[in-house]
Scaffold this motif. Structure first.
Motif, PDB file in Angstrom:
ATOM      1  N   UNK A 181      67.577 169.394  32.852  1.00 34.87           N
ATOM      2  CA  UNK A 181      67.346 168.159  33.606  1.00 34.87           C
ATOM      3  C   UNK A 181      65.991 168.181  34.304  1.00 34.87           C
ATOM      4  N   UNK A 182      65.580 169.353  34.758  1.00 33.24           N
ATOM      5  CA  UNK A 182      64.265 169.483  35.375  1.00 33.24           C
ATOM      6  C   UNK A 182      63.151 169.220  34.363  1.00 33.24           C
ATOM      7  N   UNK A 183      63.293 169.790  33.171  1.00 30.73           N
ATOM      8  CA  UNK A 183      62.293 169.574  32.124  1.00 30.73           C
ATOM      9  C   UNK A 183      62.278 168.099  31.715  1.00 30.73           C
ATOM     10  N   UNK A 184      63.448 167.492  31.586  1.00 30.44           N
ATOM     11  CA  UNK A 184      63.529 166.071  31.243  1.00 30.44           C
ATOM     12  C   UNK A 184      62.849 165.219  32.317  1.00 30.44           C
ATOM     13  N   UNK A 185      63.111 165.521  33.581  1.00 31.84           N
ATOM     14  CA  UNK A 185      62.458 164.794  34.676  1.00 31.84           C
ATOM     15  C   UNK A 185      60.951 164.960  34.647  1.00 31.84           C
ATOM     16  N   UNK A 186      60.493 166.174  34.359  1.00 36.32           N
ATOM     17  CA  UNK A 186      59.053 166.434  34.270  1.00 36.32           C
ATOM     18  C   UNK A 186      58.419 165.633  33.144  1.00 36.32           C
ATOM     19  N   UNK A 187      59.092 165.575  32.012  1.00 35.85           N
ATOM     20  CA  UNK A 187      58.574 164.812  30.875  1.00 35.85           C
ATOM     21  C   UNK A 187      58.529 163.318  31.194  1.00 35.85           C
ATOM     22  N   UNK A 188      59.539 162.823  31.877  1.00 38.01           N
ATOM     23  CA  UNK A 188      59.546 161.405  32.263  1.00 38.01           C
ATOM     24  C   UNK A 188      58.419 161.100  33.242  1.00 38.01           C
ATOM     25  N   UNK A 189      58.194 161.990  34.212  1.00 38.59           N
ATOM     26  CA  UNK A 189      57.090 161.798  35.153  1.00 38.59           C
ATOM     27  C   UNK A 189      55.747 161.836  34.439  1.00 38.59           C
ATOM     28  N   UNK A 190      55.586 162.778  33.535  1.00 39.68           N
ATOM     29  CA  UNK A 190      54.334 162.897  32.782  1.00 39.68           C
ATOM     30  C   UNK A 190      54.070 161.608  31.994  1.00 39.68           C
ATOM     31  N   UNK A 191      55.108 161.081  31.353  1.00 44.56           N
ATOM     32  CA  UNK A 191      54.953 159.848  30.582  1.00 44.56           C
ATOM     33  C   UNK A 191      54.610 158.671  31.500  1.00 44.56           C
ATOM     34  N   UNK A 192      55.214 158.630  32.674  1.00 47.62           N
ATOM     35  CA  UNK A 192      54.940 157.556  33.631  1.00 47.62           C
ATOM     36  C   UNK A 192      53.494 157.606  34.113  1.00 47.62           C
ATOM     37  N   UNK A 193      53.010 158.799  34.433  1.00 43.36           N
ATOM     38  CA  UNK A 193      51.620 158.929  34.889  1.00 43.36           C
ATOM     39  C   UNK A 193      50.635 158.585  33.777  1.00 43.36           C
ATOM     40  N   UNK A 226      51.171 156.419  31.395  1.00 44.23           N
ATOM     41  CA  UNK A 226      51.230 154.961  31.273  1.00 44.23           C
ATOM     42  C   UNK A 226      50.439 154.296  32.407  1.00 44.23           C
ATOM     43  N   UNK A 227      50.542 154.851  33.610  1.00 49.14           N
ATOM     44  CA  UNK A 227      49.797 154.293  34.738  1.00 49.14           C
ATOM     45  C   UNK A 227      48.287 154.468  34.536  1.00 49.14           C
ATOM     46  N   UNK A 228      47.878 155.635  34.044  1.00 48.35           N
ATOM     47  CA  UNK A 228      46.452 155.863  33.773  1.00 48.35           C
ATOM     48  C   UNK A 228      45.932 154.900  32.713  1.00 48.35           C
ATOM     49  N   UNK A 229      46.740 154.694  31.659  1.00 46.73           N
ATOM     50  CA  UNK A 229      46.350 153.760  30.606  1.00 46.73           C
ATOM     51  C   UNK A 229      46.227 152.343  31.155  1.00 46.73           C
ATOM     52  N   UNK A 230      47.170 151.953  32.007  1.00 48.19           N
ATOM     53  CA  UNK A 230      47.141 150.611  32.592  1.00 48.19           C
ATOM     54  C   UNK A 230      45.920 150.438  33.492  1.00 48.19           C
ATOM     55  N   UNK A 231      45.583 151.468  34.277  1.00 48.08           N
ATOM     56  CA  UNK A 231      44.396 151.398  35.137  1.00 48.08           C
ATOM     57  C   UNK A 231      43.131 151.279  34.295  1.00 48.08           C
ATOM     58  N   UNK A 232      43.065 152.060  33.242  1.00 47.51           N
ATOM     59  CA  UNK A 232      41.888 152.026  32.374  1.00 47.51           C
ATOM     60  C   UNK A 232      41.738 150.641  31.742  1.00 47.51           C
ATOM     61  N   UNK A 233      42.837 150.098  31.237  1.00 47.18           N
ATOM     62  CA  UNK A 233      42.791 148.763  30.641  1.00 47.18           C
ATOM     63  C   UNK A 233      42.434 147.703  31.670  1.00 47.18           C
TER      64      UNK A 233
END
Length: 145
Positions: free
Chosen positions: A98-110, A112-119
């Motif tokens: 569950x910790x690894x899954x949470x880490x992967x979800x956070x990584x994906x969220x960040x 996506x946020x970086x991509x949105x900021x860049x766009x």
């Protein structure tokens, strides 16, 4: 005497991962091995339960649900000790997963946020330089001088 100067470097801590360096695939394999071991021990050697019952018992144990409808034999102490150890290991495996899954979800969220900021930055720059009439801001002002 000359003293040797050594440069110390700090290792950069990965803020996304609070668990051991395991991938989600490795955690899935670990849980699968845990469940296979549970089926083997509770079906073949310990209780002679059906495969479905052994799998059900393992899942209710490592998720800490424990309905109590299946219990190991109370006569043999080694079965109780094994089951306690087995449940403890299962809870740890599930926690890490569950910790690894949470880490992967956070990584994906960040990401996506970086991509949105860049766009958004690219669009803002484009909007600034592209004025109505097809002329750019730079083009209009360079002709005025």
């Amino acid at each position: 005497p000359q003293q040797k100067v050594t440069k110390t470097t700090k290792t950069k801590r990965n803020i996304f991962c609070l668990s051991p360096d395991l991938t989600l695939s490795e955690c899935t394999i670990l849980i699968s091995l845990y469940l296979i071991a549970a089926v083997y021990f509770y079906h073949s050697t310990m209780e002679q339960w059906s495969i479905i019952d052994a799998l059900y018992f393992a899942i209710t144990s490592f998720t800490t649900v424990g309905y109590g409808d299946l219990v190991v034999s109370q006569k043999d102490a080694y079965k109780k000790v094994f089951t306690a150890f087995f449940a403890f290991v299962g809870v740890a495996v599930l926690g890490v997963t569950l910790s690894v899954l949470g880490s992967e979800l956070l990584r994906a969220e960040f990401k996506a946020m970086d991509r949105a900021k860049k766009n958004a930055n690219v669009k803002a720059v484009k909007d600034f330089f592209d004025l109505p009439g097809g002329k750019s801001y730079h083009h209009r002002h360079s002709r005025m001088n």
